[in-house]
Write an enzyme that holds these catalytic residues in place. Structure first.
Site, PDB file in Angstrom:
ATOM      1  N   LYS A  64      29.659  29.122  49.411  1.00 45.08           N
ATOM      2  CA  LYS A  64      28.590  29.731  48.629  1.00 45.08           C
ATOM      3  C   LYS A  64      27.239  29.270  49.178  1.00 45.08           C
ATOM      4  O   LYS A  64      27.075  28.110  49.561  1.00 45.08           O
ATOM      5  CB  LYS A  64      28.758  29.309  47.168  1.00 45.08           C
ATOM      6  CG  LYS A  64      27.821  29.960  46.175  1.00 45.08           C
ATOM      7  CD  LYS A  64      28.240  29.570  44.760  1.00 45.08           C
ATOM      8  CE  LYS A  64      27.355  30.195  43.703  1.00 45.08           C
ATOM      9  NZ  LYS A  64      27.833  29.872  42.332  1.00 45.08           N
ATOM     10  N   SER A  82      27.877  34.150  39.311  1.00 41.08           N
ATOM     11  CA  SER A  82      27.097  33.664  40.443  1.00 41.08           C
ATOM     12  C   SER A  82      27.908  33.508  41.719  1.00 41.08           C
ATOM     13  O   SER A  82      27.390  33.717  42.813  1.00 41.08           O
ATOM     14  CB  SER A  82      26.386  32.355  40.096  1.00 41.08           C
ATOM     15  OG  SER A  82      27.209  31.242  40.213  1.00 41.08           O
ATOM     16  N   SER A 136      31.257  30.356  36.553  1.00 40.27           N
ATOM     17  CA  SER A 136      31.050  31.109  37.782  1.00 40.27           C
ATOM     18  C   SER A 136      32.030  30.841  38.916  1.00 40.27           C
ATOM     19  O   SER A 136      31.882  31.408  39.993  1.00 40.27           O
ATOM     20  CB  SER A 136      29.625  30.893  38.292  1.00 40.27           C
ATOM     21  OG  SER A 136      28.713  31.439  37.374  1.00 40.27           O
TER      22      SER A 136
END
Length: 473
Positions: free
Chosen positions: A82, A155, A179
């Site tokens: 991420k 997210s 998330s």
């Protein structure tokens, strides 16, 4: 039906084949990079692809394989992280425009640990702005590969989309209110939100420091365990990481004989759509068939801690962004702006009351968990919503509280949870549930997840996507 194509192999399977020299790390990396080039212009899961770096890592992995000697657990396996995670020499924008030119000089601890285990880091995955509710208005939102009209899951959306679409073999996500669990559920994947502090947050942009968890999103419980075992552990660079301890994660599942599995039927059905309730009932039947001892419990009331999640997170995110907000407030999107303003406008007395309520709730959950080994809970009260439904959620605090009613409580308490696929809606969208365990009991979650997935095949289904070049999208 289950797909056996190279890009959908499980990470553990690929690692075994690489060790046996049945397939080359370079061959695999080239194939995945080509697939990213073909599909991601339409899926938008990557914020940044690093093909030259990935191929150089793959060549290094192949040379190490030829030399013999010890190899890491993920040797030659392409993964992605991420875009909250620092990667030395590469931009880390955190889903924002204000950080688009930030280039770290060191790797986040999780990135370093992946590299040390031999993993090939393909690039950085897209996320909502600052890891909060919605994407920055100027940044394309990742597209759910099961259906483009549906939410890809909060997210860590890029992490979920890339893993589900075969654009990496596993990924790193973060979870502040759900998330990791939301994108795992929305994309038919397995995700682990570890115990708070189990995985270092050094080099990971903050949303809410005491709520943030770093963990894996993968195609199976076995792969999630493999990833967690790689990235977990004490880190002197993160003073909030747990003390050194041995994390003995299982390599395979078994039955659940002797495990006490709690279910709060009333809470689980509170506003929950029938399709979710029915899927969880079927999952409970599987757990019983595996000799799990399912018993009814009463979970502590969650309304206050869920309603106060935004106060807790808002104050912490206001601190995290103090260097750029309000100075650069015009460059922020509306959702993150709203959360920061909540934090900036919360009095010290109101924040302290929220902290006291949170501590009391944590104590009640700890007491409940003394009497059971696992708790089965929905991920959310409905399957992945459409973008139209999500727009309504973003504007309505009551609906947003409903969305996070089964996830945010465990960010507030820090308990670990695993998300497991357990079915599909009538229109083909994945459904999932979560198992929650006592603090530091990730091994138990992995054991239960592997056992469930040995008895079911929901995790082996993949979205039917073909080549979607930008000019054909």
């Amino acid at each position: 039906m289950p797909n056996a194509d190279l890009h959908y192999w499980e990470a553990a399977e690929l690692a075994r084949k690489i060790r046996a020299r049945d397939i080359s790390p370079v061959e695999v990396t080239e194939a995945i990079l080509e697939r990213i080039s073909d599909l991601d212009p339409a899926l938008h899961s990557y914020a940044l692809v690093l093909p030259e770096q990935a191929l150089e890592q793959a060549r290094d992995a192949e040379r190490a394989l030829m030399r013999g000697g010890p190899l890491g657990a993920l040797h030659g396996v392409p993964v992605a992280v991420k875009d909250l995670c620092w990667q030395a020499g590469s931009p880390t924008a955190a889903g924002t425009t204000i950080h688009k030119d930030f280039i770290p000089t060191e790797d986040a601890t999780v990135v370093r640990k992946l590299r040390d285990a031999g993993a090939i880091v393909l690039g950085k995955l897209q996320l909502t702005e600052g890891a909060f509710a919605t994407h920055h208005p100027s940044i394309p939102e990742p597209v759910n590969p099961w259906h483009p009209n549906h939410w890809a899951g909060a997210s860590s959306s890029g992490s979920g989309v890339a893993t589900a679409a075969g654009l990496c073999y596993a990924s790193i996500g973060t979870d502040t209110g759900g998330s990791i669990r939301f994108p795992a559920a929305a994309n038919g994947l397995t995700g682990i939100k570890p115990t708070w502090g189990r995985v270092s947050r050094h080099g990971v942009f903050e949303l809410g420091a005491s709520l943030d968890h770093v963990g894996p999103i993968a195609r199976s419980a076995a792969d999630a365990a493999l990833m967690l075992g790689t990235i977990a552990g004490h880190d002197p660079l993160d003073p909030t990481s747990l003390p050194p301890s041995h994390l003995d994660l299982p390599a395979e599942g078994s039955d659940l004989r002797g495990l006490r599995i709690g279910v709060d039927v009333q809470w689980n059905s509170d506003g929950t759509d029938d399709v979710i309730s029915q899927a969880i009932d079927r999952a409970i039947d599987v757990l019983k068939a595996l000799d799990g001892q399912v018993r009814e419990v009463r979970f502590p009331a969650v309304r206050t801690v869920v309603d106060e999640w935004e106060i807790n997170c808002g104050v912490e995110v206001a601190v995290a962004h103090a260097g750029t907000f309000p100075r650069l407030s015009a460059e922020y999107g509306p959702a993150l702006t709203r959360l920061i303003e909540i934090g900036r406008n919360t009095s010290g007395m109101r924040y302290q009351q929220a902290l006291l309520n949170r501590a009391a709730f944590r104590g009640k959950v700890n007491k409940l968990m003394q009497d059971i080994d696992l708790l089965i809970v929905p991920v959310q009260p409905f399957a992945a919503p459409t973008h139209e439904q999500l727009g309504a959620l973003a504007q309505d605090p009551e609906l947003n509280s409903r969305l996070i009613q089964f996830t945010a409580p465990f960010n507030s308490t820090g308990h670990p949870a695993i998300t497991l696929p357990c079915g599909f809606t009538a229109d083909g969208m994945p459904i999932a549930f979560q198992l929650v365990a006592r603090h530091s009991e990730e091994a138990l979650l992995c054991r239960a997840g592997m056992a469930f997935q040995q008895a079911t095949d929901w995790h082996r289904y993949h979205p039917e996507i073909g080549v979607r070049r930008a000019d054909a999208a």
